[in-house]
Design an enzyme around this catalytic site. Structure first.
Site: not given
Ligand code: NAD
Length: 267
Positions: A46-47, A123-124, A149, A151, A186
């Protein structure tokens, strides 16, 4: 003639697959064009697809994406390496179907009059303070909704609702629904400070504006890209006019992908 580009995660497995796909498509008479492709085949996870999306985000109306995963099943990367021949033939021979998903528009404005920065997120977008608690007003459709207020805040697209948003307790939204979701990280809730506490789903044209109250320096992440923004006046989020376009060669319904990724087949 159809033009393609292949983007790879950069590990040996993905690079090998990338050259195989390129060779096949060139053999079929397609043209490789890194700058102006009609279709981008992303090989990795996905990345990798997020990276490809940002590389071509200025021509979303002209470029379609398809993802192959070389690790675990991805949400965007849903083809397996064993299906490469099938995929390549489909790309070369058939006029392919396109499905469009909404994306998020983020506009960061600054106090010092610096030019605003505009981003599209697949994504976001997450907003955090650089140091300590994030304190911001949250406006919806021009009206103050709450003072937050905590994180941080996460504004996600429907297709991104299964990513960071899900980890924050947000709902999974089907990408045919043109909306964005605001989820809290949070939040501080007590007798003095109050936020709604539930994720909010905003329809198209309902703009959400985040305005700093104390600190004006923020860490703003758009998908995998995190940037420091100084002297921020506001961060505006809404459903973008642009859509992301995925090339579909077989049915793989969204809920099936959700089930495969999070529930599995069972014992
Ligand atoms: P990364 O390597 O940390 O991968 C994050 C994981 O998110 C991977 O397993 C990937 O398959 C999964 N992912 C990405 N898009 C997805 C989607 N639309 N639906 C379900 N799973 C999805 O980071 P990356 O590959 O550079 O991806 C960046 C993404 O990581 C950000 O867009 C964010 O959504 C996600 N992220 C998640 C968390 C969390 O779940 N707590 C925290 C930080 C970032």
């Amino acid at each position: 003639m159809m033009k393609f580009a292949v983007s790879s995660k950069g590990n040996p497995v993905s690079d090998t697959l990338k050259s195989r796909i390129q060779t096949y498509l060139l053999d079929f008479g397609l043209e490789c064009d890194e700058e102006e492709p009609d279709i981008v085949i992303s090989v990795g996870g996905d990345g990798t697809l997020l990276y490809a999306f940002h590389k071509y985000s200025s021509r979303l109306d002209k470029t379609a994406f398809v993802g192959v995963h070389t690790g675990h099943l991805g949400f965007y990367a849903d083809w397996v390496p064993d299906e490469i021949e099938k995929l390549v033939i489909a790309i070369a021979k058939t006029p392919f179907q396109i499905v469009e998903y909404p994306v998020l528009e983020v506009i960061v404005r600054y106090n010092d009059g610096a030019k605003e920065a505009r981003y599209l997120a697949l994504n976001e977008c997450t907003i955090k303070s650089i140091e300590g608690t994030l304190v911001t007003d949250v406006e919806i459709k021009g009206e103050l909704f709450e003072t937050f207020r905590g994180d941080g805040l996460c504004l996600s697209t429907p297709s991104g609702s299964t990513a960071y948003n899900k980890a924050l307790g947000g709902a999974i939204i089907h990408p045919s629904i043109r909306a964005i979701q605001l989820a809290e990280m949070a939040s501080i809730n007590n007798r003095v400070f109050r936020t709604v506490g539930s994720p909010l789903i905003l329809p198209e044209h309902h703009t959400c504006v985040i305005k700093p109250l104390n600190d004006v320096h923020f860490q703003v992440a758009v998908d995998h890209l995190t940037l420091l923004h100084k002297d921020v006046k506001s961060i505006q989020c809404r459903v973008a006019n642009e859509n992301v376009r995925f090339a579909r060669f077989r049915p793989f319904p969204f809920w099936k992908r959700v089930q495969d990724s999070f529930i599995g087949k069972g014992e």
